[in-house]
Design a protein around this motif. Structure first.
Motif, PDB file in Angstrom:
ATOM      1  N   GLY A 162      -5.028   0.926   3.487  1.00 53.19           N
ATOM      2  CA  GLY A 162      -6.098   1.629   3.908  1.00 53.19           C
ATOM      3  C   GLY A 162      -7.398   1.248   3.739  1.00 53.19           C
ATOM      4  N   LYS A 168     -12.821  21.056   5.921  1.00 51.06           N
ATOM      5  CA  LYS A 168     -12.375  21.866   4.859  1.00 51.06           C
ATOM      6  C   LYS A 168     -13.374  22.378   3.847  1.00 51.06           C
ATOM      7  CE  LYS A 168      -9.719  18.158   3.137  1.00 51.06           C
ATOM      8  NZ  LYS A 168     -10.199  17.230   3.775  1.00 51.06           N
ATOM      9  N   GLU A 188      -5.632   3.091   7.786  1.00 50.66           N
ATOM     10  CA  GLU A 188      -6.843   3.049   7.978  1.00 50.66           C
ATOM     11  C   GLU A 188      -7.265   1.368   7.941  1.00 50.66           C
ATOM     12  OE1 GLU A 188      -9.061   5.211   5.131  1.00 50.66           O
ATOM     13  OE2 GLU A 188      -9.393   7.165   6.533  1.00 50.66           O
ATOM     14  N   VAL A 212      -0.320   6.761   4.317  1.00 50.77           N
ATOM     15  CA  VAL A 212       0.326   6.353   5.624  1.00 50.77           C
ATOM     16  C   VAL A 212       1.559   5.179   5.054  1.00 50.77           C
ATOM     17  CG1 VAL A 212      -0.018   4.835   7.615  1.00 50.77           C
ATOM     18  CG2 VAL A 212      -1.763   6.328   7.116  1.00 50.77           C
ATOM     19  N   ARG A 271      -4.458  12.572  -0.330  1.00 52.06           N
ATOM     20  CA  ARG A 271      -6.052  12.327  -0.420  1.00 52.06           C
ATOM     21  C   ARG A 271      -6.713  13.107   0.527  1.00 52.06           C
ATOM     22  NH1 ARG A 271      -6.782   7.460  -2.334  1.00 52.06           N
ATOM     23  NH2 ARG A 271      -5.091   6.263  -1.284  1.00 52.06           N
ATOM     24  N   VAL A 329      -0.699  -6.696  -4.141  1.00 49.68           N
ATOM     25  CA  VAL A 329      -0.226  -7.939  -3.557  1.00 49.68           C
ATOM     26  C   VAL A 329      -1.547  -8.751  -3.420  1.00 49.68           C
ATOM     27  CG1 VAL A 329       0.791  -8.797  -1.507  1.00 49.68           C
ATOM     28  CG2 VAL A 329       1.615  -6.725  -2.379  1.00 49.68           C
ATOM     29  N   ARG A 378     -12.547   8.378  -3.784  1.00 51.72           N
ATOM     30  CA  ARG A 378     -11.490   8.072  -2.995  1.00 51.72           C
ATOM     31  C   ARG A 378     -10.109   8.098  -3.631  1.00 51.72           C
ATOM     32  NH1 ARG A 378     -10.409   6.459   2.443  1.00 51.72           N
ATOM     33  NH2 ARG A 378      -8.244   5.534   2.251  1.00 51.72           N
ATOM     34  N   GLU A 431      -1.242  -0.257  -5.555  1.00 54.46           N
ATOM     35  CA  GLU A 431      -2.019  -0.768  -6.485  1.00 54.46           C
ATOM     36  C   GLU A 431      -2.484   0.392  -7.495  1.00 54.46           C
ATOM     37  OE1 GLU A 431      -6.270  -3.081  -6.195  1.00 54.46           O
ATOM     38  OE2 GLU A 431      -5.730  -1.165  -4.848  1.00 54.46           O
ATOM     39  N   GLU A 432      -2.381   1.617  -6.829  1.00 53.17           N
ATOM     40  CA  GLU A 432      -2.757   2.756  -7.806  1.00 53.17           C
ATOM     41  C   GLU A 432      -1.894   3.061  -8.896  1.00 53.17           C
ATOM     42  OE1 GLU A 432      -4.934   6.168  -6.046  1.00 53.17           O
ATOM     43  OE2 GLU A 432      -4.861   4.971  -4.250  1.00 53.17           O
ATOM     44  N   LEU A 492      -8.616   8.771   9.984  1.00 57.67           N
ATOM     45  CA  LEU A 492      -8.079  10.281   9.732  1.00 57.67           C
ATOM     46  C   LEU A 492      -6.628  10.024   9.625  1.00 57.67           C
ATOM     47  CD1 LEU A 492      -9.737  12.348  12.692  1.00 57.67           C
ATOM     48  CD2 LEU A 492     -10.106  12.454  10.318  1.00 57.67           C
ATOM     49  N   VAL A 493      -6.025  11.092   8.980  1.00 54.23           N
ATOM     50  CA  VAL A 493      -4.512  10.922   8.536  1.00 54.23           C
ATOM     51  C   VAL A 493      -3.699  10.983   9.726  1.00 54.23           C
ATOM     52  CG1 VAL A 493      -4.296  13.179   7.875  1.00 54.23           C
ATOM     53  CG2 VAL A 493      -3.074  11.282   6.684  1.00 54.23           C
ATOM     54  N   LEU A 532     -16.949  13.471   4.633  1.00 54.86           N
ATOM     55  CA  LEU A 532     -16.623  13.378   3.409  1.00 54.86           C
ATOM     56  C   LEU A 532     -17.672  13.641   2.393  1.00 54.86           C
ATOM     57  CD1 LEU A 532     -14.522  10.116   3.013  1.00 54.86           C
ATOM     58  CD2 LEU A 532     -13.951  12.448   2.305  1.00 54.86           C
ATOM     59  N   GLY A 556      -0.156   4.588  -0.064  1.00 53.31           N
ATOM     60  CA  GLY A 556      -1.258   5.598   0.348  1.00 53.31           C
ATOM     61  C   GLY A 556      -0.391   6.533   1.168  1.00 53.31           C
ATOM     62  N   GLY A 566       0.807  -1.145  -0.247  1.00 50.34           N
ATOM     63  CA  GLY A 566      -0.006   0.014  -0.116  1.00 50.34           C
ATOM     64  C   GLY A 566       0.737   1.214   0.082  1.00 50.34           C
TER      65      GLY A 566
END
Ligand code: SRM
Ligand code: FAD
Ligand code: SF4
Ligand code: FES
Lengths: 838, 126
Positions: free
Chosen positions: A108, A328, A283, A12, A44, A80, A128, A36-37, A294-295, A160, A10, A8
C-alpha cells in the motif's frame, strides 16, 4: 506444495487472498500473509465511518476465522523487513525467516507528510489507519475538555482532505481546510465547480483556505497554529495532514527491484516486478508510470496477479485505468469522470450552474458531438452512474446533449433511456468488476429474484455500494422482461409488500401476527416482518403496543427508547411545546427523585434519560398523576407538533399558532404509521416553527392557512410542498387528515412522508387530486378512519401502569428482584451519563 | 473487566450439564419472547419460541457493545435457523449455535433448557 507470501494485509492484499482461494487449483498452494497493523484487513474506504460508530469490527473485511477456515496463515502485527531474492526468503521484524515460491507485495502507501518545520509537534496527525483515528478522537476529547471552541485544520483540500474535514467537524471541532492550490480538489474539478463546492462546504460550516502555503507549524511542542507567511496565520489546536500518498516501496528498494523515479515498484501488465517471482499490487505498484490511489484498480491488479500465478496467462491488466471518482462526503455530492476539464480545442463543454442551489454540472463532448469525454458534477450527482457508463462504453449521445444534465428529467422524462440500454460488457460494479451481462444473467438464467440474492451471487454492490441504484434498476428491469412483477416483499416470511399486507389484514379481518403468518406467511417470522406487522395492526385497529408486545420493535415493546446502556428514556407529551410552570416543577421533582438526566429536546419537550426497566412504571405512574401522558417518542407515530408563539404574543403573528398546534397534536397523537410523523405550525411566513421541515406544516398567512406536506429534517432534508393555500383551519385539518391516512395505507415500511411523496407517481398534483378532488373516491373512507382513530385514542402508558399483567413485564430478571449490575453511570456536568462503550 | 464478563459465558452442551437450575414458572415468559434469568453471577436470556414449540437460552450479554440486553430482543427465524436480534443494533445470533448471523462478531454462549412440571430449568456445567 508451493508457498505464496503476501506482504501487506490491506484492502488489496485481502482481495488477493479472496480471489486466490476461489480458484480450484489454488489448493496446491499455501498462502502466508503478513500484516503490520494490529488487526486483519479492513475497509479503509469507509474508514470515516469509524467516527460515527467507533466500531472496528464493522469495517472488517473478513474475520480471523475466515483466514483459518480457508487455510491461510495470517500473521498480523508483524512487519516484513527484508527480502532475500537469491534465497527466495523474507525476514520479519521479529527476525524469523520464511521462504517463498512467489512473493506478492501489497504494502500500500503511507500518507505523505511535507517537510514543514514543526510537523512533528503534538497534535499533528495523518489519516490512514484505525489507530490514526483513535488517536485523533482521543486528542479531540482532550481539546474539548479544555475549551468549547477547539479548532482543527486539515492540510490538503483533495478527496481525502475533505473527508477528513467532515470528520473533524463530526468530532465537534471547528473545521478548517487548507489547500495550497487556488482551488479545492484541483485534480478532479475545474475552477467553477470547485467554487460551488467551496460555497456548499462553507455553508455546512467547514472553513476553506485556498492558495495557502504552510511555512511553519506554530506552538511550543504542541501545535497552536499554522503560519502562511507575511503575518498570515491560523490558530488551530489540531492538524490532520492529508497531502497525498507515497507508496510504501521501502522493501523493494532494499532488494533492488526496479523502481519509478518518484517511487513505486515498477510492474508490467502481469503485475510482475523486475523479478518474475515477485508481484506488486495495489497502491505500491507503479503501472503505466502511475500510482492509482483508488481501490478498484487495486482489486483488478489482485485479479491479474492471482491469474498469472495460477498460469492463466491471458488475464492481464488493461491499458486504460478509469480514475473516475465519486466523493462520499456526507452532505455534498461530488463526482468526476473521464477527462473532467480540458481546453476548448480538445472538446466542447456544456455547463449548467445554479449557485443558489449549489449545483454545477459539466460534460465534455467531442467536437463532432458524438462522444462523451468526461464531466464533473457537484451538488447533484444523481446521474453520475449512467453518465459514467455512457463514457466508459462509448455510447452514442442524444442529439441534444445538454439534456443529459439539464434535460426534460424533471417532467418525468429521462434523456438516457434505462440502464438496460447499456452494452452487456458495461462494468456496473467497478469494485468487484461485475458487468451488466453478469447481473442480468443472474436474474434471467440463474433465477435470482431480489437485489440481495443477485448481490450475493455476483458480489455486485458489496464494495463501496455506489452501484446499488443501477443494480436495483437492472434487477427490476430484468424481472419485468420475464413478465414477473417485482415484489417489494418485506422478508423471507411474507411474499408481500407492506401495502399488500395492510390490505390483507384489513379485508380478511386478521387479528394478530400469528394468524397473519399462518394465513399468508411462512415460517416463524423475524425482526423485519414483526415490527412491520405490528405497525399495520396498530394502524388498522388502533391497538396499542401493549397488546402484541413481542412483535414490537425494541422501543415500542417497553414504551420507551432504549439507550446506550440498556436503560430507557421517558418523554411525556407536551403538546405544541406549551407547558405550565406547575407541570415543569412536577417534571423536575420526578426527574430528581429518580435521578434522571434531563434535556430539552429538539422537538420542544423534555426528555428524561437513564431510567432502569423496573423504574419505568413507577415514573409513569407519577407523571400520569400529574396529568401527563405518553409522548410516544418511541413509536412510529406522531412525535411533536412544533409551534411558534404566534399572534398570542408575537407582534407579527397572523393567527394563533400555539392553539392550532395543540389541537393538531392532540388530534393525531397515538396514530401508528409507517414511520414517525412530525408537524409544525408557524404564525407567519417568518416560519419560526420550521413547519416546512415537517411531514405536515401549517403557516398562517393573510386570509387563512397555507398547508405544506412531505417535509423532512434528518438524514435527507427536504422542504415540504405546498398542498393548498389560504384555507380555514377546518379545511386545512381535513386535507391533512386525508394525507396522513393515504400515506399510512400506501407507504413502504420505514418510509417517511418525504420519501413517499417523492416516489408517488404524479407527485403533489396527484396527491392534491386524491385529498382535495377525491379522484380515487376514497375520501369518505379516509375521513371515517381518521375520526375512528381520534375517537379511540388511549394513553398506552396509563394502560400499562394500570394493568398488572402488562406491568409485570417491567423487571430485569424473572427470578430475582435484583437490578442489572452491568449498568454503570459516570457523572456529567452535575448530571449523569452511561459509561463509555469500549 | 469487560473481557472477563464475556469469559463467564461458555456454551454448555447437554451432555456436560451438571446442574439443572430451576429458574421460573413457564408462564413468566412471554409467548414468542424472552426474559432474563439470574443464576449466580450470570445473566441468562431465556426464550419461549412458542411457534416452534422450543425453548432456548443464551447469555444476556450482547458481545457487540457488552450490554445486558439480549433477553429484550426479538426472536425470529432465518433459513429455518432460530435467532435472536439484539434490541440495540439488531445484530442477530443463532439460538442454536450462538453464531452471529449478520456479521462477524464472536458467537454467544448457549445453554440447554428443559421444562418439567410447568417450570423452566437451565443447564449449567458448574
Ligand atoms: C431526543 C431527540 C434529540 C434531542 O435531544 O433533541 C431525538 C432523539 C432520537 N432521535 Fe431524533 N431526536 C429528536 C429530534 C429529532 C429531530 C428534530 C425535530 O423533530 O424537530 C429530527 C429531524 C426532523 C425530522 O425527523 O424530520 C430528528 C431526526 C431523527 C432521525 C432521522 C429521520 C429521518 O427521516 O431521516 C432518526 C432516525 C429514524 O427515525 O430512523 C432519529 C432517531 C432518534 C432516536 C429515536 C434514535 C433511537 O432510536 O434511539 C433518538 C432517541 C433518543 C431517546 O432515547 O430519547 N431522529 N430527531 C429529539 C426528540 C424530539 C422529541 O421531543 O420527540
Ligand atoms: C480515509 C480514506 C478514504 C478513502 N476513500 C477511498 C474511496 O472513496 N475510493 C477509493 O477507491 N479509494 C479510497 N481510499 C483509498 C483506498 O483505501 C486504497 O486505495 C486501498 O486501501 C489500497 O489498498 P492497498 O492494499 O494497496 O493498501 P493498504 O490498504 O494501505 O494496505 C497495505 C497494508 O500493508 C501493510 N504493510 C506495509 N508494509 C508492510 C510490511 N513491510 N510488512 C507487513 N505489512 C506491511 C500496511 O500496514 C497496510 O495494512 C481511501 C483511503 C483512505 C485512507
Ligand atoms: S439523538 Fe438523534 S442525532 Fe443525536 S445521536 Fe441520537 S439519533 Fe443521532
Ligand atoms: S449491543 Fe447488541 S447489537 Fe449493538
Amino acid at each position: 506444495m508451493k508457498t505464496i507470501i503476501v506482504v501487506g494485509n490491506g484492502m488489496v492484499g485481502y482481495k488477493f487472498c479472496e480471489k486466490f482461494i476461489a480458484h480450484e487449483n489454488s489448493k496446491n498452494f499455501k498462502l502466508v500473509v503478513f500484516g503490520e497493523e494490529p488487526r486483519a484487513a479492513y475497509d479503509r474506504v469507509h474508514l470515516s465511518e469509524f467516527f460515527a460508530n467507533r466500531d472496528a469490527k464493522a469495517l472488517e473485511l473478513a474475520s480471523l476465522d475466515w483466514y483459518t477456515d480457508n487455510n491461510i496463515d495470517l500473521i498480523i502485527k508483524e512487519r516484513v523487513t527484508d527480502i532475500h531474492r537469491d534465497k527466495q526468503t523474507v525476514t520479519t521484524a521479529s527476525d524469523k525467516e520464511y521462504s517463498y515460491d512467489y512473493l506478492v507485495l501489497a504494502t500500500g502507501s503511507a500518507p505523505f507528510v511535507p517537510p514543514i518545520t514543526g510537523v512533528e509537534k503534538e497534535g499533528v496527525f495523518v489519516y490512514r489507519t484505525i489507530e490514526d483515528l483513535e488517536d485523533m478522537l482521543a486528542y479531540a476529547e482532550k481539546i474539548k475538555s479544555r475549551k468549547s471552541n477547539g479548532k482543527a485544520a486539515v492540510l490538503g483540500g483533495g478527496l481525502l482532505g475533505l473527508e477528513a474535514g467532515k470528520a473533524v467537524m463530526d468530532m465537534g471541532l471547528e473545521p478548517h481546510v487548507v489547500e495550497y492550490a487556488p482551488k479545492l480538489m484541483p485534480r478532479q474539478l475545474d475552477a467553477r465547480s470547485s467554487n460551488v463546492l467551496q460555497l456548499t462546504l462553507e455553508s455546512m460550516g467547514i472553513q476553506i483556505h485556498t492558495g495557502k502555503a504552510t511555512n511553519r507549524i506554530l506552538g511550543n511542542g504542541v501545535i497552536t497554529g499554522m503560519d502562511f507567511g507575511e503575518d498570515d496565520t491560523l490558530e488551530v489546536d489540531m492538524l490532520v495532514v492529508s497531502a497525498g500518498i507515497r507508496p510504501r516501496d521501502e522493501l523493494a528498494r532494499t532488494c533492488d527491484l526496479e523502481m519509478g523515479v518518484r517511487g513505486g515498484i515498477m510492474v508490467n501488465n502481469k503485475m510482475q516486478t523486475s523479478d518474475p517471482k515477485i508481484f506488486a499490487i495495489g497502491e505500491v505498484a507503479l503501472y503505466n508510470q502511475m500510482i492509482y490511489g483508488l481501490v478498484a484498480p487495486g482489486y483488478e491488479m489482485a485479479e491479474v496477479a492471482v491469474n498469472q500465478i495460477l498460469e492463466n496467462h491471458n488475464v492481464a491488466m488493461q491499458k486504460e485505468i478509469d480514475m473516475s471518482t465519486k466523493l462520499k462526503l456526507i452532505g455534498v455530492d461530488v463526482a468526476s469522470f473521464g477527462v473532467p476539464y480540458m481546453p476548448a480545442d480538445k472538446g466542447l463543454s456544456i455547463i449548467y450552474e445554479n449557485k443558489t442551489k449549489g449545483i454545477y454540472k459539466r460534460i465534455n463532448v467531442s467536437h463532432d458531438g458524438k462522444t462523451l469525454l468526461g464531466g464533473i458534477m457537484v451538488g447533484d450527482a444523481g446521474d453520475y452512474s449512467i453518465l459514467h457508463q455512457m463514457y466508459l462504453n462509448n455510447m452514442p449521445l442524444p442529439d441534444n446533449a445538454e439534456e443529459l444534465i439539464v434535460g426534460a428529467r424533471g417532467e418525468g422524462g429521462s434523456a438516457f433511456g434505462s440502464a438496460m440500454d447499456l452494452p452487456d460488457s458495461a462494468v456496473i460494479c467497478s469494485c468487484e468488476a461485475v458487468t451488466k451481462g453478469a447481473i442480468c444473467c443472474s436474474v434471467l438464467d440463474d433465477g435470482n429474484e431480489t437485489v440481495k440474492s443477485v448481490s450475493k451471487a455476483t458480489k455486485a454492490g458489496t464494495g463501496c455500494g455506489g452501484c446499488k441504484p443501477m443494480l436495483t434498476d437492472l434487477v427490476t428491469e430484468s424481472l419485468k422482461s420475464l413478465g414477473k412483477t417485482v415484489k417489494n416483499s418485506i422478508c423471507e416470511h411474507f411474499n408481500y409488500s407492506r401495502q399488500e399486507l395492510y390490505d390483507i389484514v384489513k379485508t380478511r379481518g386478521i387479528k394478530d401476527y400469528d394468524e397473519l403468518l399462518d394465513t399468508v406467511g411462512t415460517g416463524h417470522g423475524c425482526e423485519i416482518c414483526k415490527p412491520v406487522s405490528a405497525g399495520i395492526f396498530a394502524s388498522i385497529y388502533n391497538e396499542t403496543a401493549n397488546k402484541q408486545e413481542t412483535i414490537q420493535d425494541s422501543n415500542d415493546r417497553y414504551l420507551a427508547n432504549i439507550q446506550r446502556n440498556g436503560t430507557y428514556s421517558v418523554v411525556p407529551r407536551v403538546a405544541g411545546g406549551e407547558i405550565t410552570p406547575k407541570q415543569l416543577m412536577a417534571l423536575g421533582r420526578i426527574a430528581q427523585k429518580y435521578d434522571l438526566y434531563s434535556k430539552i429536546t429538539g422537538g420542544q419537550r423534555i426528555d428524561l434519560f437513564g431510567a432502569k426497566l423496573h423504574e419505568l412504571p413507577l415514573i409513569w405512574e407519577e407523571l400520569i398523576a400529574e396529568g401527563f401522558e405518553t409522548g410516544q417518542a418511541y413509536g412510529k407515530s406522531l412525535r411533536t407538533v412544533k409551534s411558534c408563539v404566534g399572534s398570542t404574543w408575537c407582534r407579527y403573528g397572523m393567527d394563533e399558532s400555539v392553539s392550532f398546534a395543540i389541537e393538531i397534536e392532540n388530534r393525531y397523537k397515538g396514530i401508528r404509521s409507517p414511520h414517525k410523523l412530525k408537524g409544525g405550525v408557524s404564525g407567519c411566513i417568518r416560519e419560526c416553527a420550521e413547519a416546512r421541515c415537517k411531514d405536515f406544516g401549517f403557516i398562517a398567512v393573510e386570509g387563512g392557512w397555507n398547508v405544506y406536506v412531505g417535509g423532512n429534517g434528518g438524514a435527507n432534508p427536504r422542504h415540504a410542498e405546498l398542498l393548498v393555500e389560504k384555507v380555514d383551519k377546518k379545511t386545512a385539518m381535513t386535507y391533512v387528515d386525508r394525507f396522513i391516512m393515504f400515506y399510512i395505507k400506501t407507504a413502504q415500511p420505514l418510509q417517511r412522508t418525504a420519501a413517499w411523496l417523492e416516489k408517488l407517481e404524479g407527485g403533489i398534483t396527484y396527491l392534491q387530486n386524491v385529498v382535495m378532488n377525491d379522484s380515487l373516491g376514497i375520501v369518505s373512507e379516509l375521513d371515517a378512519e381518521m375520526q375512528a382513530y381520534v375517537d379511540t385514542y388511549k394513553c398506552e402508558w396509563k394502560e400499562a401502569v394500570e394493568n398488572p399483567e402488562i406491568r409485570s413485564r417491567y423487571t430485569h430478571f424473572v427470578n430475582s428482584e435484583e437490578e442489572d449490575d452491568n449498568i454503570e453511570f459516570v457523572s456529567l456536568r452535575d448530571q449523569k451519563m452511561p459509561k463509555e462503550w469500549v | 473487566m469487560i473481557s472477563s464478563t464475556l469469559e463467564k459465558y461458555q456454551t454448555v452442551a447437554i451432555e456436560d450439564v451438571k446442574v439443572w437450575y430451576k429458574a421460573a414458572l413457564v408462564n413468566k415468559f412471554p409467548k414468542n419472547g424472552g426474559a432474563c434469568v439470574k443464576y449466580k453471577e450470570k445473566q441468562i436470556a431465556v426464550f419461549n419460541f412458542t411457534r416452534e414449540g422450543n425453548w432456548y437460552a443464551c447469555q444476556n450479554l450482547c458481545p457487540h457493545k457488552m450490554e445486558m440486553v439480549l433477553s429484550r430482543g426479538m426472536i425470529g427465524e432465518e433459513n429455518l435457523e432460530p435467532k435472536i436480534a439484539c434490541p440495540l443494533h439488531k445484530n442477530t445470533f443463532s439460538l442454536k449455535t450462538g453464531e452471529n448471523l449478520n456479521g462477524s462478531l464472536g458467537a454467544i454462549a448457549t445453554y440447554p433448557v428443559r421444562i418439567i412440571d410447568g417450570y423452566v430449568y437451565i443447564g449449567f456445567s458448574e
